[in-house]
Scaffold this active site. Structure first.
Site, PDB file in Angstrom:
ATOM      1  N   ASP A  60      37.733  41.352  35.571  1.00  0.00           N
ATOM      2  CA  ASP A  60      38.099  42.757  35.815  1.00  0.00           C
ATOM      3  C   ASP A  60      37.032  43.721  35.318  1.00  0.00           C
ATOM      4  O   ASP A  60      37.326  44.659  34.563  1.00  0.00           O
ATOM      5  CB  ASP A  60      39.428  43.089  35.140  1.00  0.00           C
ATOM      6  CG  ASP A  60      40.503  42.049  35.413  1.00  0.00           C
ATOM      7  OD1 ASP A  60      40.630  41.629  36.564  1.00  0.00           O
ATOM      8  OD2 ASP A  60      41.207  41.659  34.457  1.00  0.00           O
ATOM      9  N   GLU A 227      46.543  46.570  42.767  1.00  0.00           N
ATOM     10  CA  GLU A 227      46.471  46.773  41.319  1.00  0.00           C
ATOM     11  C   GLU A 227      45.074  47.299  40.986  1.00  0.00           C
ATOM     12  O   GLU A 227      44.359  47.799  41.851  1.00  0.00           O
ATOM     13  CB  GLU A 227      46.749  45.451  40.591  1.00  0.00           C
ATOM     14  CG  GLU A 227      45.845  44.305  41.026  1.00  0.00           C
ATOM     15  CD  GLU A 227      46.247  42.958  40.461  1.00  0.00           C
ATOM     16  OE1 GLU A 227      47.108  42.912  39.581  1.00  0.00           O
ATOM     17  OE2 GLU A 227      45.674  41.939  40.897  1.00  0.00           O
TER      18      GLU A 227
END
Length: 575
Positions: A60, A227
């Protein structure tokens, strides 16, 4: 002093060699993070690079540019220190310069530790009014922020900005009018719903939220599992870069609106296409210092190797939408590149990669190392004067397996194929001149499956023992396998422990790349002739992370003293 320099100094004498020694010393004192990896270097040296730019599990990723410096952070979950800070001048060559979290604050600690898969999820880094901010979502606690004026640290103590369960993947934005907002996703495992994005207004100083959390986009129909929201503003538009479709198989979606609260229109701007780069998404957008080029950094999930970091060219079309990667058919939907020219940042910078090997010459742990939970000063002694690391054995109450121990000292896999070797010496605890039984210390390759080469204190001496566990996340039991007696004495003497990681079952480029890895183990008494030992480990990822390798020293009993494992060095090599 590293091993090569030790040899050089011992071989030189006399005044005529002082300049040579001084030059070598200056070279040795350069930051370890400036080294070039023996296992993976993305800089091809001809003006081009090859993906991944970091072949390690920096999940991420998010990044910013401040002047001509780029800074990146990534998820760290329960590993401490957390929130790694990486630096680059050209977006290709990255070094690890620090961490934003030295230890978790009391309100964010988890009992029992380690909290596999919890804590620090999908951070965003931003620069505002002369300060660097990182926001992340702890799925069990809420939105947490750290900040500093120097990205290399120290960072201020984490601040709980918004208490909530299930909010993740947070990203702040300060608007032109001074108002501040934070975009985010929702973890279905905690919130009870996913595939939606939310927004909350914050106080202008970014320390707490005001008003209510509001859903700004529902992706259930067109963008399931949306997301990782990263919000920007350009030409009067609010853009949210969000991954959709799941980690291993998803794509990169972009949302835009003239109003921060929406409604948002959407477009798929990058997907796998016919490449072997699966699930290309979740990252951040930056430009070059002259503003003429745009680039996007994201991850690719490679199973046991974790989520590695890739760099893609990006452009803005005349219709105001970005395209990431190459778009040969001109449909506005890019595909990722494997090789490409390096970003034009105005200068050429030397190759540099996150450090892996460690000679333990410092009185601090190297930046590559992380514990599986909040560390204790009683776990280790970084003895820079002796050029070694001492791990004291530690008893974790109720820990039945190494998987349950927070005092594992680990680092990320740096490549698909590599070897790590540790030169160690084990000294079990003694009582009345006799060795205490039960302490274990050695090396480990750790994920849902794990295997350790453990030096163990037994009643009749010190043994080298194979310790394995399958499906640790599902309650798998730890089993001792092959064993060989190493010493009758109270000390193991010098022994070299080695693990070799290799990708297996490699297929030709396919729509569904398959990443599998095996680890084989060996040991040596002289550092030259190694003897294969134990079984082959089928390496598996951990909870939201890739497998890791490193060191440990444990004991099953409570005492007022402990034995230890001395580590002279750990060396990571291509072969």
């Amino acid at each position: 002093m590293n091993s090569q320099l030790k040899q050089l100094v011992s071989s030189l004498s006399g005044k005529k060699h002082l300049l040579i020694v001084a030059t070598a010393l200056c070279s040795a004192m350069q930051p370890l993070s400036a080294q070039v990896s023996d296992t993976w270097n993305p800089d091809l040296g001809n003006g081009s690079y090859i993906n991944p730019i970091i072949n390690a599990d920096y999940s991420d990723p998010d990044l910013i540019r401040v002047g001509d410096d780029y800074y990146m952070t990534a998820s760290s979950f329960c590993d401490i220190p957390g929130l790694p800070i990486l630096h680059s001048k050209d977006l290709v060559n990255w070094t690890l310069i620090g961490h934003a979290i030295a230890e978790m604050p009391e309100y964010a600690q988890f009992v029992p530790d380690p909290n596999h898969g919890g804590a620090v999820w999908a951070p965003a880094i931003r620069y505002h009014n002369g300060e660097y901010y990182i926001y992340y979502g702890d799925p069990d606690i809420g939105i947490i922020m750290v900040k500093t004026k120097n990205p290399a640290g120290p960072w201020e103590a984490p601040v709980l900005v918004h208490k909530a369960k299930g909010i993740i993947d947070t990203c702040p934005i300060w608007d032109e009018d001074g108002r501040a907002y934070i975009a985010h996703g929702y973890a279905g495992s905690r919130a009870g719903v996913k595939s939606i994005l939310g927004m909350i207004e914050m106080t202008p100083d970014g320390t707490k939220t005001i008003g209510q959390d509001r859903i700004i986009y529902d992706g259930h129909i067109d963008n399931p599992t949306i997301e990782g929201a990263k919000i920007y503003k350009k030409d009067g538009w609010y853009y949210i870069f969000s991954p959709s479709g799941g980690v291993a198989t998803g794509w990169q979606e972009v949302l835009r609106s003239k109003d921060i609260w929406g409604p948002y229109e959407t477009r798929n701007v990058m997907e796998q296409g016919n490449t072997d780069i699966n699930g290309p998404h979740q990252g951040g957008w930056v430009d070059t210092p002259d503003g003429k080029e745009d680039w996007f950094v994201h991850f690719q999930d490679k199973g046991p190797y974790g989520r590695v970091v890739l760099l893609q060219p990006m452009k803005w079309n005349q219709d105001g939408w970005p395209v990431i990667g190459e778009d040969p058919d001109g449909d506005g939907r890019g595909v990722p590149v494997k090789k490409y020219r390096k970003p034009n940042v105005g200068k050429t910078y030397p190759a540099a990669n996150p450090v892996e090997s460690d000679e333990f010459d410092s009185n601090k742990l190297g930046l590559q190392w992380q514990w599986k939970g909040n560390p204790s000063a009683l776990w280790y002694f970084a003895d820079g004067a002796a050029s070694k690391l001492r791990l004291f054995s530690h008893n974790t109450p109720d820990a039945k397996r190494l998987y349950d121990c927070p005092n594992l000292l680990l680092q990320k896999f740096p490549a698909e194929d590599f070897t790590f070797t540790a030169k160690v010496e084990f000294a079990p605890a003694q009582k009345n001149g006799k060795m205490q039984v039960g302490e274990k210390a050695g090396i480990i390759v750790a994920g849902y499956n794990y295997e350790a080469l453990a030096l163990e204190a037994r009643a009749d001496g010190i043994y080298l023992v194979e310790t394995t566990c399958t499906n640790a996340n599902k309650g798998g039991k730890e089993i001792d396998g092959e064993a060989v007696k190493i010493s009758d004495d109270l000390n193991s003497g010098t022994i070299y422990l080695r693990a070799k990681i290799k990708r297996v079952g490699v297929k030709k480029p396919t729509q569904k790349p398959d990443y599998k890895a095996e680890a084989t183990f060996s040991y040596s008494r002289d550092g030259k002739k190694f003897v294969d030992f134990g079984s082959t480990l089928n390496v598996k990822e951990g909870h939201w992370i890739g497998a890791k390798f490193g060191l440990f020293c444990t004991r099953p009993w409570v005492s007022n003293d402990s034995g230890w494992l001395d580590i002279d060095w750990v060396r990571v090599t291509k072969k």
